[in-house]
Design an enzyme around this catalytic site. Structure first.
Site, short mmCIF file in Angstrom:
data_model
loop_
_atom_site.label_atom_id
_atom_site.label_comp_id
_atom_site.label_asym_id
_atom_site.label_seq_id
_atom_site.Cartn_x
_atom_site.Cartn_y
_atom_site.Cartn_z
N LYS A 53 47.39 40.39 44.93
CA LYS A 53 46.46 41.44 44.73
C LYS A 53 47.27 42.70 44.90
O LYS A 53 46.71 43.70 44.44
CB LYS A 53 45.58 41.13 45.82
CG LYS A 53 44.56 39.80 45.45
CD LYS A 53 43.84 39.25 46.68
CE LYS A 53 43.01 38.21 46.35
NZ LYS A 53 42.47 37.44 47.37
N GLN A 97 41.06 37.36 53.59
CA GLN A 97 41.53 36.24 52.86
C GLN A 97 41.06 34.99 53.71
O GLN A 97 41.47 34.74 54.73
CB GLN A 97 43.17 36.17 52.83
CG GLN A 97 43.67 35.21 51.63
CD GLN A 97 43.23 35.18 50.47
OE1 GLN A 97 43.09 36.20 49.64
NE2 GLN A 97 43.01 34.04 49.75
N ASP A 120 34.59 41.24 47.52
CA ASP A 120 34.57 39.94 47.41
C ASP A 120 33.22 39.31 47.17
O ASP A 120 33.09 38.34 46.74
CB ASP A 120 35.04 39.00 48.48
CG ASP A 120 36.59 38.48 48.40
OD1 ASP A 120 36.85 38.26 47.24
OD2 ASP A 120 37.40 38.10 49.29
N1 GUN Z 1 40.47 32.15 49.19
C1 GUN Z 1 40.44 31.61 48.04
N2 GUN Z 1 39.89 32.53 47.15
C2 GUN Z 1 39.53 33.52 47.79
C3 GUN Z 1 38.70 34.76 47.21
O1 GUN Z 1 38.35 34.93 46.03
N3 GUN Z 1 38.55 35.62 48.20
C4 GUN Z 1 39.01 35.29 49.66
N4 GUN Z 1 38.85 36.47 50.44
N5 GUN Z 1 39.64 34.39 49.92
C5 GUN Z 1 39.98 33.39 48.89
#
Ligand code: GUN
Length: 294
Positions: A53, A97, A120
């Site tokens: 990211k 995350q 998200d």
């Molecule tokens: N863990 C696995 N996929 C994601 C996601 O799309 N966003 C976040 N914040 N954590 C994750």
């Protein structure tokens, strides 16, 4: 012969589009969009996601910041950081995350994120708005899947879409998005999960099969209809001594036997994953435009 839904190439194309737009704003003297991430603990997969990211943010000219916390961080400290980010005018969006360490209440943490910065799309306000078809931040992976189908002109209207897995992050929202009343959706959706009976009979009816079940190579050739579109959301590290890294990646689909039965299929890696990150960038840009009004 099957064709590849090439998420890597498409994501590069969309990143170029985003970068051009960002350049237009920064050339006018505006600050760049800012995506922040909170990472707690040492989970290998989470570290990989957060670094991608960060890398992608830089590629499109975003400001990126990562707040790293040790595994034993308290819930209180995490909530304080979220409060700080909610109020920082120079952060357009942030993510926490997942998964979080066991001693932290994930639900409480998600609820603390301001819906305006929830790129998200995990907060109840954004989930609720999405289900109502209102303007909302849509979770990145389902949004990426829809973008992939749309940009490759995969016909969805009236098709039977079977989704495997009912997680809040992928299965449930993608089932919702693909059943919506619009040209790039309008599917008849069946959502399958761990209690589904006669799973194979159902998956064999799918024109579009979205697999987000979290089990390596779960979907085998006998579960797929000839000519189906197969979207594989899984990504797993399988120990492999022949690789320098010590592992290879595989999805939720057994590609060596399934792919030849598909009309279109997403590879792993290079399918859904790159589009997930692009969706997060798109959501951050959307948040930036709302507050900065370029
Ligand atoms: N863990 C696995 N996929 C994601 C996601 O799309 N966003 C976040 N914040 N954590 C994750």
């Amino acid at each position: 012969m099957y064709e590849i839904l090439d998420g890597k190439t498409l994501s590069n194309q969309i990143k170029d589009e985003i970068a051009n737009e960002v350049r237009r704003y920064t050339m006018q003297g505006m600050r760049a969009p800012h995506l922040a991430a909170i990472l707690v603990g040492n989970d290998g997969a989470s570290q990989t996601y957060v670094s991608s990211k960060e890398k992608s943010s830089h590629e499109v000219g975003f400001i990126s910041s990562v707040y790293k916390f040790p595994e034993n961080t308290s819930e209180e400290d995490l909530l304080k950081t979220i409060d700080f980010m909610n109020n920082d005018e120079e952060i357009d969006g942030f993510i926490v995350q997942l998964p979080l360490p066991k001693h932290i209440d994930e639900r409480k943490v998600i609820h603390a994120i301001s819906p305006e910065k929830d790129v998200d799309g995990f907060t109840p306000i954004n989930v609720g708005k999405m289900v109502l078809g209102e303007d909302a931040f849509v979770p990145a992976t389902p949004m990426g899947i829809c973008t992939l189908l749309e940009r490759y002109n995969i016909e969805t209207e009236g098709k039977h879409c079977v989704v495997l897995g009912r997680s809040n992050i992928v299965g449930t929202p993608v089932a919702n998005l693909l059943s919506r009343n619009n040209k790039h959706a309008n599917c008849t959706v069946t959502l399958c999960h761990s209690r589904t009976k006669n799973l194979k009979e159902i998956t064999r009816q799918a024109d579009i099969l979205v697999v987000a079940i979290g089990k390596p190579e779960f979907v085998t050739a006998d579960m797929v209809k000839e000519g189906a579109v197969v979207v594989d959301v899984g990504i797993h590290r399988i120990p492999d001594e022949t690789k320098k890294s010590g592992f290879h990646l595989t999805g939720d689909v057994k590609h060596d036997e399934v792919d030849r039965h598909c009309s279109w299929v997403t590879p792993v890696p290079g399918g859904v994953g790159p589009l997930t990150i692009v969706s997060l960038l798109q959501n951050t840009l959307k948040s930036y435009k709302k507050t900065m009004k370029p």
